[in-house]
Design a protein around this motif. Structure first.
Motif, PDB file in Angstrom:
ATOM      1  N   LEU A 204     -23.633  16.983  18.596  1.00  0.00           N
ATOM      2  CA  LEU A 204     -23.411  15.611  17.841  1.00  0.00           C
ATOM      3  C   LEU A 204     -23.218  14.514  18.881  1.00  0.00           C
ATOM      4  O   LEU A 204     -24.233  13.361  18.802  1.00  0.00           O
ATOM      5  CB  LEU A 204     -22.332  15.722  16.757  1.00  0.00           C
ATOM      6  N   LYS A 205     -22.501  14.737  19.918  1.00  0.00           N
ATOM      7  CA  LYS A 205     -22.203  13.800  20.780  1.00  0.00           C
ATOM      8  C   LYS A 205     -23.373  13.617  21.655  1.00  0.00           C
ATOM      9  O   LYS A 205     -23.859  12.311  21.997  1.00  0.00           O
ATOM     10  CB  LYS A 205     -20.976  14.202  21.643  1.00  0.00           C
ATOM     11  N   ARG A 206     -24.109  14.529  22.176  1.00  0.00           N
ATOM     12  CA  ARG A 206     -25.231  14.505  23.041  1.00  0.00           C
ATOM     13  C   ARG A 206     -26.510  13.716  22.375  1.00  0.00           C
ATOM     14  O   ARG A 206     -27.271  12.961  22.976  1.00  0.00           O
ATOM     15  CB  ARG A 206     -25.943  15.966  23.422  1.00  0.00           C
ATOM     16  N   HIS A 207     -26.568  13.711  20.805  1.00  0.00           N
ATOM     17  CA  HIS A 207     -27.596  12.817  20.378  1.00  0.00           C
ATOM     18  C   HIS A 207     -27.039  11.861  19.644  1.00  0.00           C
ATOM     19  O   HIS A 207     -27.799  11.101  18.850  1.00  0.00           O
ATOM     20  CB  HIS A 207     -28.127  13.702  19.240  1.00  0.00           C
ATOM     21  N   GLY A 208     -25.939  11.279  20.007  1.00  0.00           N
ATOM     22  CA  GLY A 208     -25.786   9.883  19.783  1.00  0.00           C
ATOM     23  C   GLY A 208     -24.902   9.825  18.365  1.00  0.00           C
ATOM     24  O   GLY A 208     -24.628   8.531  17.979  1.00  0.00           O
ATOM     25  N   VAL A 209     -24.425  10.882  17.730  1.00  0.00           N
ATOM     26  CA  VAL A 209     -23.431  10.763  16.433  1.00  0.00           C
ATOM     27  C   VAL A 209     -22.310  10.141  16.742  1.00  0.00           C
ATOM     28  O   VAL A 209     -21.682  10.485  17.814  1.00  0.00           O
ATOM     29  CB  VAL A 209     -23.427  11.947  15.905  1.00  0.00           C
ATOM     30  N   LEU A 210     -21.892   8.895  16.069  1.00  0.00           N
ATOM     31  CA  LEU A 210     -20.856   8.157  16.332  1.00  0.00           C
ATOM     32  C   LEU A 210     -19.462   8.544  16.002  1.00  0.00           C
ATOM     33  O   LEU A 210     -18.305   8.326  16.197  1.00  0.00           O
ATOM     34  CB  LEU A 210     -21.108   6.513  15.943  1.00  0.00           C
ATOM     35  N   GLY A 211     -19.574   9.445  14.725  1.00  0.00           N
ATOM     36  CA  GLY A 211     -18.437   9.970  14.107  1.00  0.00           C
ATOM     37  C   GLY A 211     -18.571  11.196  13.137  1.00  0.00           C
ATOM     38  O   GLY A 211     -19.794  11.207  12.674  1.00  0.00           O
ATOM     39  N   TYR A 212     -17.712  11.844  13.021  1.00  0.00           N
ATOM     40  CA  TYR A 212     -17.759  13.001  12.273  1.00  0.00           C
ATOM     41  C   TYR A 212     -16.442  13.144  11.539  1.00  0.00           C
ATOM     42  O   TYR A 212     -15.375  13.236  12.215  1.00  0.00           O
ATOM     43  CB  TYR A 212     -18.033  14.217  12.992  1.00  0.00           C
ATOM     44  N   SER A 213     -16.413  13.316  10.162  1.00  0.00           N
ATOM     45  CA  SER A 213     -15.231  13.448   9.634  1.00  0.00           C
ATOM     46  C   SER A 213     -15.471  14.690   8.281  1.00  0.00           C
ATOM     47  O   SER A 213     -16.477  14.591   7.652  1.00  0.00           O
ATOM     48  CB  SER A 213     -14.562  12.415   8.948  1.00  0.00           C
TER      49      SER A 213
ATOM     50  N   GLN B 129     -32.814   8.880  13.198  1.00  0.00           N
ATOM     51  CA  GLN B 129     -33.458   9.636  14.317  1.00  0.00           C
ATOM     52  C   GLN B 129     -32.367  10.490  15.010  1.00  0.00           C
ATOM     53  O   GLN B 129     -32.442  11.470  15.640  1.00  0.00           O
ATOM     54  CB  GLN B 129     -33.901   8.754  15.345  1.00  0.00           C
ATOM     55  N   ALA B 130     -31.151   9.889  15.055  1.00  0.00           N
ATOM     56  CA  ALA B 130     -29.974  10.660  15.647  1.00  0.00           C
ATOM     57  C   ALA B 130     -29.795  11.979  14.809  1.00  0.00           C
ATOM     58  O   ALA B 130     -29.622  13.289  15.550  1.00  0.00           O
ATOM     59  CB  ALA B 130     -28.543  10.165  15.506  1.00  0.00           C
ATOM     60  N   MET B 131     -29.928  12.170  13.578  1.00  0.00           N
ATOM     61  CA  MET B 131     -29.734  13.342  12.729  1.00  0.00           C
ATOM     62  C   MET B 131     -30.860  14.140  13.117  1.00  0.00           C
ATOM     63  O   MET B 131     -30.634  15.474  12.976  1.00  0.00           O
ATOM     64  CB  MET B 131     -29.341  13.172  11.366  1.00  0.00           C
ATOM     65  N   LYS B 132     -32.030  13.531  13.311  1.00  0.00           N
ATOM     66  CA  LYS B 132     -33.188  14.201  13.358  1.00  0.00           C
ATOM     67  C   LYS B 132     -33.114  15.158  14.511  1.00  0.00           C
ATOM     68  O   LYS B 132     -33.489  16.342  14.733  1.00  0.00           O
ATOM     69  CB  LYS B 132     -34.404  13.406  13.312  1.00  0.00           C
ATOM     70  N   ASN B 133     -32.766  14.363  15.670  1.00  0.00           N
ATOM     71  CA  ASN B 133     -32.668  15.012  16.935  1.00  0.00           C
ATOM     72  C   ASN B 133     -31.480  15.844  16.948  1.00  0.00           C
ATOM     73  O   ASN B 133     -31.821  17.032  17.673  1.00  0.00           O
ATOM     74  CB  ASN B 133     -32.224  13.983  18.017  1.00  0.00           C
ATOM     75  N   VAL B 134     -30.659  15.988  16.101  1.00  0.00           N
ATOM     76  CA  VAL B 134     -29.530  17.119  16.303  1.00  0.00           C
ATOM     77  C   VAL B 134     -30.172  18.158  15.392  1.00  0.00           C
ATOM     78  O   VAL B 134     -29.963  19.103  16.291  1.00  0.00           O
ATOM     79  CB  VAL B 134     -28.449  16.652  15.311  1.00  0.00           C
ATOM     80  N   VAL B 135     -30.616  17.994  14.417  1.00  0.00           N
ATOM     81  CA  VAL B 135     -31.390  19.348  13.785  1.00  0.00           C
ATOM     82  C   VAL B 135     -32.407  20.035  14.482  1.00  0.00           C
ATOM     83  O   VAL B 135     -32.794  21.167  14.254  1.00  0.00           O
ATOM     84  CB  VAL B 135     -31.528  19.226  12.351  1.00  0.00           C
ATOM     85  N   SER B 136     -33.068  19.305  15.331  1.00  0.00           N
ATOM     86  CA  SER B 136     -34.075  19.813  16.159  1.00  0.00           C
ATOM     87  C   SER B 136     -33.696  20.260  17.399  1.00  0.00           C
ATOM     88  O   SER B 136     -34.613  20.994  18.212  1.00  0.00           O
ATOM     89  CB  SER B 136     -35.117  18.733  16.232  1.00  0.00           C
ATOM     90  N   ASP B 137     -32.508  20.143  17.820  1.00  0.00           N
ATOM     91  CA  ASP B 137     -32.000  20.686  19.186  1.00  0.00           C
ATOM     92  C   ASP B 137     -31.837  22.054  19.170  1.00  0.00           C
ATOM     93  O   ASP B 137     -31.331  22.602  18.224  1.00  0.00           O
ATOM     94  CB  ASP B 137     -30.543  20.035  19.397  1.00  0.00           C
ATOM     95  N   PRO B 138     -32.272  22.751  19.934  1.00  0.00           N
ATOM     96  CA  PRO B 138     -32.131  24.248  20.037  1.00  0.00           C
ATOM     97  C   PRO B 138     -30.876  24.754  19.782  1.00  0.00           C
ATOM     98  O   PRO B 138     -30.906  26.000  19.243  1.00  0.00           O
ATOM     99  CB  PRO B 138     -32.850  24.728  21.492  1.00  0.00           C
ATOM    100  N   ASN B 139     -29.853  24.213  20.352  1.00  0.00           N
ATOM    101  CA  ASN B 139     -28.623  24.656  20.177  1.00  0.00           C
ATOM    102  C   ASN B 139     -27.915  24.550  18.828  1.00  0.00           C
ATOM    103  O   ASN B 139     -26.939  25.024  18.396  1.00  0.00           O
ATOM    104  CB  ASN B 139     -27.656  23.845  21.123  1.00  0.00           C
TER     105      ASN B 139
END
Length: 144
Positions: free
Chosen positions: A46-55, A95-105
């Motif tokens: 999440l951090k790597r792809h620019g997600v600003l917060g998670y709760s 796009q941030a969430m798209k990048n997260v879910v497409s990340d191989p990890n």
């Protein structure tokens, strides 16, 4: 999904997901799995792809049951939300969430979700969050 990249007045987006556990798991075990097994793998992505917060908003059955009893008295036509948790991501754009879910990890971070999460019952939403009353008691974002 349509491209959503603009922010309203510079506000980040809120992307939310509700999750229900699979019936073979207790609520407590489900939340423990999210916090102790899933999140340590997910947060770096999440951090790597620019997600600003998670709760994580946890809704234990004993509170939902108590709420159901009280609401039956004051708002009997209302439905009580029936999920184990509500996840809120603060994102700069979709796009941030798209990048997260497409990340191989991400596949590694979510490898056990089909064992724990009733994926057919998940609800997602996308929007903006505007505070009006802060925990300090200050009223904000209203015209004076």
């Amino acid at each position: 999904m349509a491209e959503v990249s603009t922010q309203q007045g510079g506000q980040p987006l809120k992307y939310t997901v509700t999750h229900n556990r699979k019936p073979q798991h207790t609520h407590d075990a489900f939340i423990k799995w999210i916090v102790e097994e899933h999140l340590p793998l997910a947060l770096p992505i999440l951090k790597r792809h620019g997600v600003l917060g998670y709760s994580l908003f946890v809704t234990p059955p004993f509170l939902s049951d108590a709420l159901k009893q009280e609401m039956a008295k004051i708002q009997p036509t209302w439905d009580i939300a029936d999920f184990d948790c509500f996840i809120e991501y603060t994102i700069p754009d979709m796009q941030a969430m798209k990048n997260v879910v497409s990340d191989p990890n991400w596949a590694v971070a979510t490898k056990d979700q089909n064992d724990w999460v009733d994926m057919e019952r998940a609800l997602v939403s996308l929007g903006y969050s505007t505070p009006y009353l802060l925990e300090t008691g200050e009223v904000v974002n209203l015209r004076k």
